[in-house]
Write a protein that holds these residues in place. Structure first.
Motif, PDB file in Angstrom:
ATOM      1  N   TYR A 222       0.838  -1.199   0.000  1.00  0.00           N
ATOM      2  CA  TYR A 222       0.000   0.000   0.000  1.00  0.00           C
ATOM      3  C   TYR A 222       0.876   1.253   0.000  1.00  0.00           C
ATOM      4  O   TYR A 222       0.618   2.215  -0.724  1.00  0.00           O
ATOM      5  CB  TYR A 222      -0.908  -0.025   1.220  1.00  0.00           C
ATOM      6  CG  TYR A 222      -1.779   1.198   1.394  1.00  0.00           C
ATOM      7  CD1 TYR A 222      -2.846   1.439   0.534  1.00  0.00           C
ATOM      8  CD2 TYR A 222      -1.534   2.103   2.430  1.00  0.00           C
ATOM      9  CE1 TYR A 222      -3.651   2.561   0.696  1.00  0.00           C
ATOM     10  CE2 TYR A 222      -2.331   3.226   2.597  1.00  0.00           C
ATOM     11  CZ  TYR A 222      -3.390   3.452   1.728  1.00  0.00           C
ATOM     12  OH  TYR A 222      -4.181   4.559   1.882  1.00  0.00           O
ATOM     13  N   LEU A 223       1.941   1.227   0.803  1.00  0.00           N
ATOM     14  CA  LEU A 223       2.863   2.365   0.869  1.00  0.00           C
ATOM     15  C   LEU A 223       3.568   2.573  -0.470  1.00  0.00           C
ATOM     16  O   LEU A 223       3.657   3.701  -0.973  1.00  0.00           O
ATOM     17  CB  LEU A 223       3.891   2.128   1.977  1.00  0.00           C
ATOM     18  CG  LEU A 223       4.944   3.202   2.206  1.00  0.00           C
ATOM     19  CD1 LEU A 223       4.295   4.505   2.661  1.00  0.00           C
ATOM     20  CD2 LEU A 223       5.959   2.738   3.250  1.00  0.00           C
ATOM     21  N   LEU A 224       4.082   1.504  -1.052  1.00  0.00           N
ATOM     22  CA  LEU A 224       4.787   1.607  -2.329  1.00  0.00           C
ATOM     23  C   LEU A 224       3.861   2.068  -3.452  1.00  0.00           C
ATOM     24  O   LEU A 224       4.272   2.814  -4.346  1.00  0.00           O
ATOM     25  CB  LEU A 224       5.422   0.263  -2.685  1.00  0.00           C
ATOM     26  CG  LEU A 224       6.604  -0.176  -1.822  1.00  0.00           C
ATOM     27  CD1 LEU A 224       6.998  -1.613  -2.142  1.00  0.00           C
ATOM     28  CD2 LEU A 224       7.798   0.750  -2.014  1.00  0.00           C
ATOM     29  N   ASN A 225       2.623   1.625  -3.393  1.00  0.00           N
ATOM     30  CA  ASN A 225       1.666   1.983  -4.440  1.00  0.00           C
ATOM     31  C   ASN A 225       1.251   3.448  -4.400  1.00  0.00           C
ATOM     32  O   ASN A 225       0.589   3.928  -5.331  1.00  0.00           O
ATOM     33  CB  ASN A 225       0.415   1.097  -4.343  1.00  0.00           C
ATOM     34  CG  ASN A 225       0.668  -0.304  -4.870  1.00  0.00           C
ATOM     35  OD1 ASN A 225       1.498  -0.506  -5.755  1.00  0.00           O
ATOM     36  ND2 ASN A 225      -0.046  -1.280  -4.335  1.00  0.00           N
ATOM     37  N   GLN A 226       1.639   4.162  -3.345  1.00  0.00           N
ATOM     38  CA  GLN A 226       1.359   5.602  -3.300  1.00  0.00           C
ATOM     39  C   GLN A 226       2.212   6.363  -4.307  1.00  0.00           C
ATOM     40  O   GLN A 226       1.888   7.497  -4.671  1.00  0.00           O
ATOM     41  CB  GLN A 226       1.644   6.145  -1.889  1.00  0.00           C
ATOM     42  CG  GLN A 226       0.824   5.512  -0.786  1.00  0.00           C
ATOM     43  CD  GLN A 226      -0.654   5.720  -0.940  1.00  0.00           C
ATOM     44  OE1 GLN A 226      -1.122   6.851  -1.135  1.00  0.00           O
ATOM     45  NE2 GLN A 226      -1.416   4.647  -0.861  1.00  0.00           N
ATOM     46  N   ASN A 227       3.332   5.719  -4.735  1.00  0.00           N
ATOM     47  CA  ASN A 227       4.229   6.342  -5.720  1.00  0.00           C
ATOM     48  C   ASN A 227       4.642   7.757  -5.303  1.00  0.00           C
ATOM     49  O   ASN A 227       4.562   8.713  -6.086  1.00  0.00           O
ATOM     50  CB  ASN A 227       3.562   6.380  -7.105  1.00  0.00           C
ATOM     51  CG  ASN A 227       3.419   4.992  -7.689  1.00  0.00           C
ATOM     52  OD1 ASN A 227       4.341   4.178  -7.633  1.00  0.00           O
ATOM     53  ND2 ASN A 227       2.241   4.696  -8.231  1.00  0.00           N
ATOM     54  N   LEU A 228       5.071   7.865  -4.067  1.00  0.00           N
ATOM     55  CA  LEU A 228       5.489   9.169  -3.547  1.00  0.00           C
ATOM     56  C   LEU A 228       6.908   9.480  -4.025  1.00  0.00           C
ATOM     57  O   LEU A 228       7.844   8.739  -3.726  1.00  0.00           O
ATOM     58  CB  LEU A 228       5.439   9.157  -2.016  1.00  0.00           C
ATOM     59  CG  LEU A 228       4.042   8.894  -1.425  1.00  0.00           C
ATOM     60  CD1 LEU A 228       4.134   8.587   0.060  1.00  0.00           C
ATOM     61  CD2 LEU A 228       3.132  10.082  -1.678  1.00  0.00           C
ATOM     62  N   PRO A 229       7.088  10.550  -4.768  1.00  0.00           N
ATOM     63  CA  PRO A 229       8.413  10.848  -5.356  1.00  0.00           C
ATOM     64  C   PRO A 229       9.504  11.149  -4.330  1.00  0.00           C
ATOM     65  O   PRO A 229      10.686  10.998  -4.629  1.00  0.00           O
ATOM     66  CB  PRO A 229       8.137  12.057  -6.256  1.00  0.00           C
ATOM     67  CG  PRO A 229       6.915  12.693  -5.679  1.00  0.00           C
ATOM     68  CD  PRO A 229       6.088  11.566  -5.124  1.00  0.00           C
ATOM     69  N   ASN A 230       9.108  11.589  -3.139  1.00  0.00           N
ATOM     70  CA  ASN A 230      10.100  11.954  -2.117  1.00  0.00           C
ATOM     71  C   ASN A 230      10.283  10.844  -1.072  1.00  0.00           C
ATOM     72  O   ASN A 230      10.825  11.085   0.003  1.00  0.00           O
ATOM     73  CB  ASN A 230       9.707  13.253  -1.422  1.00  0.00           C
ATOM     74  CG  ASN A 230       8.337  13.194  -0.758  1.00  0.00           C
ATOM     75  OD1 ASN A 230       7.434  12.532  -1.270  1.00  0.00           O
ATOM     76  ND2 ASN A 230       8.173  13.887   0.360  1.00  0.00           N
ATOM     77  N   LEU A 231       9.849   9.623  -1.400  1.00  0.00           N
ATOM     78  CA  LEU A 231       9.992   8.483  -0.487  1.00  0.00           C
ATOM     79  C   LEU A 231      10.798   7.369  -1.128  1.00  0.00           C
ATOM     80  O   LEU A 231      10.538   6.975  -2.266  1.00  0.00           O
ATOM     81  CB  LEU A 231       8.621   7.935  -0.086  1.00  0.00           C
ATOM     82  CG  LEU A 231       8.631   6.592   0.667  1.00  0.00           C
ATOM     83  CD1 LEU A 231       9.237   6.749   2.069  1.00  0.00           C
ATOM     84  CD2 LEU A 231       7.216   6.007   0.755  1.00  0.00           C
TER      85      LEU A 231
END
Length: 306
Positions: A222-231
């Motif tokens: 779920y966290l990875l699927n957020q596709n957060l560019p700064n993470l």
């Protein structure tokens, strides 16, 4: 899990000027409070290194604890209600205990520390490193392993999955305490390390609480699927050290040398997890944890204890 990481070494390896404000045993909600305070006081935070502690999303009890409702009066913006803590029966024993320690001249936990690794414990636990004979000196290690083996033998395995209502609550808390700070501070790089517990601890999790292990996987994806560019999310379970109990003082905490290696791996960008490679990483981690022979390990511990 980062209390033994040197801020000075982090600055040297990764650049910038780090401070280590890790709180041993802290939950996600407590970290969120600290992050909010830091960003309120200093808008220019370049990098935050933190951990994804799998056990904190494996049960509703662990996560609902994070709401820390008992302490909300201290952390809201209303200073008037702060005094309520002095009439709260939950806190009075601690307040009186600290007071009597102070007037009797006993040492209390309030100390001046630097910000290199103020909460570190490696100096007190290094004697537990090096292998089974040292590892078993910590009774917790033996007792936890024994308890897990007994659960498996008695088939006391937690297979019940959370109902949709409870899962929705955990997801709401995860969004608030883990994902929101990352989204709110796009100019800050967040480095999240999956807590690299020993293979023994991972084996206990998978073999006694498979439903909880499934939740760990769910929230990591779920966290990875957020596709957060700064993470950037790092997983180091396949680096070999988690299989060697000589690196651990207990089931979860490793030596400060491992903290140093993690900094080097981050600098080299080794161990980064993405939506493309996560399933392969997790499958290996799961297979290794399920295959670990806890009964045999318990026998080795008991023999070393004799």
């Amino acid at each position: 899990m980062l209390v033994n990481t040197s801020a000075q070494e982090s600055s040297k390896v990764l650049g910038g000027k780090f401070i280590n404000i890790s709180i041993e045993g802290s939950r996600f909600a407590e970290r969120r409070l600290i992050l909010d305070y830091i960003f309120e006081k200093n808008k220019k935070i370049n990098t935050v290194i933190t951990t994804f502690d799998s056990e904190f999303v494996s049960t509703l009890h662990n996560f609902s604890y994070l709401t820390i409702k008992q302490w909300d009066m201290i952390y809201d913006k209303n200073w008037v209600n702060d005094y309520n803590i002095y009439v709260n029966k939950t806190f009075l024993p601690y307040i009186f205990s600290t007071f009597f320690k102070l007037i009797s001249g006993k040492e209390v936990s309030c100390e001046n520390r630097d910000f290199d690794r103020p909460a570190s414990f490696f100096a007190e636990s290094e004697h537990l490193l090096g292998g089974i004979k040292n590892f078993v000196k910590n009774d917790y290690n033996l007792n936890e392993t024994k308890s897990a083996v007994e659960k498996i033998k008695n088939k006391q395995i937690s297979k019940d999955e959370l109902n949709p209502k409870d899962l929705a609550l955990i997801k709401e808390l995860f969004d608030k305490d883990v994902i929101e700070p990352i989204k709110n501070h796009q100019d800050t790089e967040f480095i999240m390390i999956i807590a690299a517990y020993s293979v023994v601890k991972s084996a206990i999790a998978f073999q006694t609480n498979p439903a909880g292990a499934k939740l760990q996987k769910y929230f990591l994806k779920y966290l990875l699927n957020q596709n957060l560019p700064n993470l950037k999310v790092y997983g180091f379970d396949d680096m070999g050290f988690t299989d060697d109990i000589a690196n651990y003082v207990d089931l979860g905490h490793y030596s400060k040398d491992i903290n140093s290696k993690m900094l080097d791996w981050i600098a080299q960008k080794k161990g980064i997890l993405t939506t493309q490679n996560f399933d392969e990483y997790w499958d290996k981690y799961e297979q290794k944890s399920k295959a670990f022979d806890l009964s045999k390990f318990l026998e080795e511990l008991q023999k070393a204890k004799e």
